[in-house]
Design an enzyme around this catalytic site. Structure first.
Site, PDB file in Angstrom:
ATOM      1  N   GLU A   1      -2.273  -9.122  -7.679  1.00 60.97           N
ATOM      2  CA  GLU A   1      -3.734  -9.176  -7.397  1.00 60.97           C
ATOM      3  C   GLU A   1      -3.747  -9.143  -5.638  1.00 60.97           C
ATOM      4  O   GLU A   1      -3.002  -9.290  -4.997  1.00 60.97           O
ATOM      5  CB  GLU A   1      -4.437 -10.612  -7.837  1.00 60.97           C
ATOM      6  CG  GLU A   1      -4.083 -10.561  -9.126  1.00 60.97           C
ATOM      7  CD  GLU A   1      -5.426  -9.910 -10.011  1.00 60.97           C
ATOM      8  OE1 GLU A   1      -5.796  -8.968  -9.458  1.00 60.97           O
ATOM      9  OE2 GLU A   1      -5.258 -10.121 -11.172  1.00 60.97           O
TER      10      GLU A   1
ATOM     11  N   ASN B   1      -9.501  -3.322  -8.869  1.00 58.99           N
ATOM     12  CA  ASN B   1      -9.154  -3.903  -7.543  1.00 58.99           C
ATOM     13  C   ASN B   1      -7.933  -3.501  -7.089  1.00 58.99           C
ATOM     14  O   ASN B   1      -7.523  -3.903  -5.912  1.00 58.99           O
ATOM     15  CB  ASN B   1      -9.288  -5.404  -7.828  1.00 58.99           C
ATOM     16  CG  ASN B   1      -8.361  -5.689  -8.565  1.00 58.99           C
ATOM     17  OD1 ASN B   1      -7.267  -5.504  -9.014  1.00 58.99           O
ATOM     18  ND2 ASN B   1      -8.274  -7.332  -8.844  1.00 58.99           N
TER      19      ASN B   1
ATOM     20  N   HIS C   1      -4.801  -3.655  -8.053  1.00 58.54           N
ATOM     21  CA  HIS C   1      -3.634  -4.413  -8.548  1.00 58.54           C
ATOM     22  C   HIS C   1      -2.740  -3.538  -8.961  1.00 58.54           C
ATOM     23  O   HIS C   1      -3.027  -2.656  -9.750  1.00 58.54           O
ATOM     24  CB  HIS C   1      -3.901  -5.560  -9.379  1.00 58.54           C
ATOM     25  CG  HIS C   1      -4.210  -5.555 -10.536  1.00 58.54           C
ATOM     26  ND1 HIS C   1      -5.504  -5.817 -11.179  1.00 58.54           N
ATOM     27  CD2 HIS C   1      -3.409  -5.111 -11.677  1.00 58.54           C
ATOM     28  CE1 HIS C   1      -5.516  -5.430 -12.273  1.00 58.54           C
ATOM     29  NE2 HIS C   1      -4.273  -5.403 -12.888  1.00 58.54           N
TER      30      HIS C   1
END
EC number: 3.5.99.6
Length: 263
Positions: free
Chosen positions: A143, A136, A138
């Site tokens: 995050e 994602n 990160h």
């Protein structure tokens, strides 16, 4: 941002290790930012081999790790302190009192985060920071939606990250949902940043990092702001980049220039 596209994961690890080896040969008392996970393992093996061959020494080196699970002591097999001892520190000539990992067992995690920032500052800042990247986007445990100028802090992990890391925990074993992580701003303060990525499962994240917008939706896109960020990736991780042939051409020309300058 320098994009280095290599044929496979072994080549990525070797290239990354050579960056760190050159750094230590140039500055014996370097401050290194380190990472965990599967991607850096082969790089660490390269550093261990270079240390055993007397190419480099870690005696004067200070290290700071990116992150740690909140709620795990350093002796826990899934803690990142344990990982670093097992995979690197126990095999090199480093003074472990100069190796720092965020304290996952801190009684006051908020104070511990500020203390970690203070230690980095007292050490003179990080010379070179190693990163991996999540599916994602990160970096560390920053995050999506993380502030692009954030500092070391407590972060809640996304379900995607928890699911990705579940393979490291035994069935029924406690798996933390919180972490202490360097912030994106902390990472950007490093003088040099080296991000390694391999495999097709990282291709979307690499596309967003390199060719996407600067956005908190992809924390790694913040590296677009860094004056000396190097992305070392394999063909699979580069597979969705629209300009990958151009990036390869740039790197060829860059290597010619570096050779001419003797760098």
């Amino acid at each position: 941002m320098q994009i280095v596209i290599l044929k496979d994961s072994a080549s990525v690890a070797e290239y990354g290790a050579n960056i760190f080896i050159k750094q230590l040969q140039k500055k014996a008392d370097s401050v290194l930012g380190l990472a965990t996970g599967s991607t850096p393992l082969s790089l660490y093996q390269g550093l261990i081999a270079a240390n055993k061959d007397k190419q480099i020494s870690f005696k004067a080196v200070t290290t700071f790790n990116l992150d740690e699970y909140l709620g795990l002591e350093g002796t826990h097999p899934q803690s990142y302190r344990y990982f670093m001892n097992e995979q690197l520190f126990d095999h090199i000539d480093i003074d472990k009192s100069k190796t720092f990992v965020p304290p996952g067992d801190a009684e006051n995690p908020i104070a511990a985060c500020q203390g970690y920032e203070d230690k980095i500052k007292s050490a003179g800042g990080i010379d070179i920071q190693l990163l991996g990247i999540g599916r994602n986007g990160h970096i560390g445990f920053n995050e999506p939606s993380s502030g692009l100028m954030s500092r070391t802090r407590v972060k809640t992990l996304t379900k995607a990250t928890i699911d990705d890391n579940a393979r490291f925990f035994k069935e029924g074993e406690y798996q933390p949902h919180l972490s202490i992580t360097m912030g994106i701003g902390t990472i950007l303060d490093a003088k040099k940043v080296v991000l390694l990525a391999t495999g097709e499962n990282k291709a979307e994240a690499i596309l967003a990092t390199v060719e996407g917008a600067l956005t908190a939706a992809c924390p790694a896109s913040a590296l677009q702001l860094h004056q000396d960020a190097v992305l070392v990736i394999d063909e699979a991780a580069a597979s969705k980049l629209t300009d990958r042939d151009f990036y390869k051409h740039i790197e060829v020309e860059n290597q010619k220039l570096m050779a001419r300058l003797g760098l």
